[in-house]
Design a protein around this motif. Structure first.
Motif, short mmCIF file in Angstrom:
data_model
loop_
_atom_site.label_atom_id
_atom_site.label_comp_id
_atom_site.label_asym_id
_atom_site.label_seq_id
_atom_site.Cartn_x
_atom_site.Cartn_y
_atom_site.Cartn_z
N ARG A 151 0.83 -1.21 0.00
CA ARG A 151 0.00 0.00 0.00
C ARG A 151 0.86 1.25 0.00
O ARG A 151 0.56 2.21 -0.69
N ARG A 152 1.89 1.25 0.80
CA ARG A 152 2.78 2.41 0.86
C ARG A 152 3.47 2.64 -0.48
O ARG A 152 3.59 3.79 -0.93
N THR A 153 3.91 1.60 -1.12
CA THR A 153 4.57 1.72 -2.43
C THR A 153 3.57 2.27 -3.46
O THR A 153 3.92 3.13 -4.27
N GLY A 160 1.56 9.33 -5.76
CA GLY A 160 1.91 10.71 -5.41
C GLY A 160 3.01 11.26 -6.30
O GLY A 160 2.97 12.42 -6.74
N ALA A 161 4.03 10.44 -6.58
CA ALA A 161 5.12 10.87 -7.46
C ALA A 161 4.60 11.13 -8.86
O ALA A 161 4.96 12.13 -9.51
N TRP A 175 0.87 4.17 -2.94
CA TRP A 175 0.57 5.57 -2.70
C TRP A 175 1.78 6.46 -2.97
O TRP A 175 1.64 7.58 -3.45
N PHE A 176 2.98 5.98 -2.71
CA PHE A 176 4.18 6.75 -3.02
C PHE A 176 4.30 6.93 -4.53
O PHE A 176 4.56 8.03 -5.02
N THR A 177 4.06 5.87 -5.28
CA THR A 177 4.13 5.94 -6.74
C THR A 177 3.02 6.83 -7.29
O THR A 177 3.26 7.64 -8.20
#
Length: 111
Positions: free
Chosen positions: A3-5, A11-12, A7-9
């Motif tokens: 999930r973190r990966t 957002g980027a 959302w990070f992707t």
């Protein structure tokens, strides 16, 4: 962790997309870009105006031909010239100077 990966992707990617959009807009608003856009619009307007003028001219010629036919103006034989017109000014006589008159024909004279 997945999930973190994600959302990070996401957002980027949103940041890159927004930065690209903002940079494009900034380039569109530079003085050189605005001048080029104005010149392009002026050229387009000139082409539209020229097309309009040509349409008006074509329709004017067509209408004159229609009126000529309706009035019988175009019925004259091809080799014949129209009658000579005499201007009214050619037949007018000039006033004569009469001795003793107080009126002068000289327009340059001080009054």
């Amino acid at each position: 962790m997945f999930r973190r990966t994600f959302w990070f992707t996401a957002g980027a990617a949103a940041g890159v997309w927004a930065t690209t959009k903002v940079n494009r807009k900034i380039k569109q608003l530079t003085p050189e870009s605005l001048a080029a856009q104005a010149a392009n619009k002026a050229v387009e307007a000139g082409h539209r105006l020229k097309d309009f003028a040509l349409d008006v001219r074509d329709n004017m010629v067509q209408r004159e031909a229609e009126l000529g036919e309706a009035l019988g103006i175009n019925d004259r034989p091809a080799g014949e010239l129209p009658a000579r017109r005499v201007a009214a000014i050619e037949n007018r006589t000039r006033p004569k100077y009469v001795e003793g008159s107080t009126h002068s024909n000289n327009r340059n004279e001080d009054h």
